[in-house]
Design an enzyme around this catalytic site. Structure first.
Site, PDB file in Angstrom:
ATOM      1  N   LYS A   1      35.734 -15.316 -30.107  1.00 14.08           N
ATOM      2  CA  LYS A   1      34.654 -15.876 -31.249  1.00 14.08           C
ATOM      3  C   LYS A   1      34.880 -14.631 -32.318  1.00 14.08           C
ATOM      4  CE  LYS A   1      30.866 -15.320 -28.658  1.00 14.08           C
ATOM      5  NZ  LYS A   1      31.346 -14.837 -27.421  1.00 14.08           N
TER       6      LYS A   1
ATOM      7  N   ARG B   1      21.996 -17.096 -28.131  1.00 11.68           N
ATOM      8  CA  ARG B   1      22.644 -16.922 -26.826  1.00 11.68           C
ATOM      9  C   ARG B   1      21.645 -17.440 -25.889  1.00 11.68           C
ATOM     10  NH1 ARG B   1      26.448 -12.087 -28.086  1.00 11.68           N
ATOM     11  NH2 ARG B   1      27.588 -11.928 -25.891  1.00 11.68           N
TER      12      ARG B   1
ATOM     13  N   ARG C   1      40.981  -5.165 -24.180  1.00  4.90           N
ATOM     14  CA  ARG C   1      40.313  -5.090 -25.558  1.00  4.90           C
ATOM     15  C   ARG C   1      40.354  -3.639 -25.834  1.00  4.90           C
ATOM     16  NH1 ARG C   1      35.518  -8.690 -27.528  1.00  4.90           N
ATOM     17  NH2 ARG C   1      34.362  -7.326 -25.824  1.00  4.90           N
TER      18      ARG C   1
ATOM     19  N   ARG D   1      35.226  -0.682 -24.683  1.00  7.09           N
ATOM     20  CA  ARG D   1      33.704  -0.737 -24.848  1.00  7.09           C
ATOM     21  C   ARG D   1      33.349  -0.633 -23.526  1.00  7.09           C
ATOM     22  NH1 ARG D   1      32.262  -6.314 -27.971  1.00  7.09           N
ATOM     23  NH2 ARG D   1      30.763  -6.292 -26.078  1.00  7.09           N
TER      24      ARG D   1
ATOM     25  N   ARG E   1      27.940 -10.130 -17.295  1.00  9.65           N
ATOM     26  CA  ARG E   1      28.048 -10.935 -18.902  1.00  9.65           C
ATOM     27  C   ARG E   1      28.407 -12.411 -18.818  1.00  9.65           C
ATOM     28  NH1 ARG E   1      31.751  -7.131 -21.677  1.00  9.65           N
ATOM     29  NH2 ARG E   1      31.594  -8.276 -23.654  1.00  9.65           N
TER      30      ARG E   1
END
Ligand code: AMP
Length: 220
Positions: free
Chosen positions: A13, A88, A127, A160, A171
């Site tokens: 996203k 969300r 990432r 992160r 998550r």
């Protein structure tokens, strides 16, 4: 156009939002980025949000809704924008839907990124983000020219805190139990589009761009 990007963490996203916003001159409003900025600055919102984010839980609805409404009212009135990672929950969707309708700027399109578990885990564990400018990299798919260093600003790249396997699992559970029902919610409103989040960024971008063009033709 006012767009919502919906999908599990790691669906792409953020990457698509950056590409579309750059090309179309849209505002890119990412709840995760705004929350992280608040944590970094140690604001009241940041202090309240930090523990939830580190555990992979959602930050309570009222905090996020107020923060996003303030952001939209301050800088997005009359503008086209992309909401990345918001809403969300059904509660967030209903609340922001009513508020935006009242402001005469309803959400016009929601894109759901259907993405496999394998893709999500691969993308998130690889990432890397720039500490300075927030640019996104991937150790395999999108490596920086120099390891650990941002191509754009020379900033240091980091993993992160919530991109570790345990928190990713949490998550994803949160996505399945609290966010996934938004797919039907927006389908019922007739504004849902779907793309595969498993495809590479360029392919997804082309598909999105095509959908946007078609929608715009319908709208104009
Ligand atoms: P993201 O950068 O979109 O992966 O979001 C990082 C974290 O920020 C999430 O795991 C949540 O803790 C929090 N967060 C982001 N967006 C929302 C939202 N719309 N509602 C509640 N919490 C959120």
């Amino acid at each position: 156009m006012r767009i919502v990007l919906l999908g599990p963490p790691g669906a792409g996203k953020g990457t698509q939002a950056v590409m579309l916003a750059e090309r179309l001159k849209y505002l890119h409003l990412s709840t995760g980025d705004i929350l992280r900025e608040n944590v970094k600055k140690g604001t009241d919102i940041g202090k309240k949000a930090r523990a939830f984010m580190e555990k992979g839980d959602l930050v309570p609805d009222d905090i996020v809704i107020e923060m996003m409404l303030d952001t939209i009212k301050a800088g997005a009135k009359g503008k086209d924008f992309i909401l990345d990672g918001f809403p969300r929950t059904i509660y967030q969707a209903k609340k922001i839907g009513t508020e935006l309708d009242n402001l005469g700027m309803p959400i016009e399109m929601v894109v759901y990124f259907e993405t496999s578990l394998k893709t999500v885990v691969f993308r998130l564990t690889g990432r890397r983000l720039c500490k300075n400018c927030g640019a996104n990299y991937h150790v395999v798919n999108m490596p920086p020219k120099k390891q650990g260093v941002c191509d754009k600003c020379g900033g240091e790249l980091y993993l992160r805190k919530d991109d570790n396997e345990d928190t990713i699992k949490k998550r994803l559970e949160v996505f399945n139990s609290q966010t996934k029902e938004l797919i039907d919610y927006y389908k019922d409103k007739g504004i849902l589009e779907e793309v595969s989040g498993d495809l590479d960024a360029e392919t997804v971008y082309k598909k999105l761009f095509g959908i946007l063009n078609d929608r715009d033709k319908v709208r104009n």
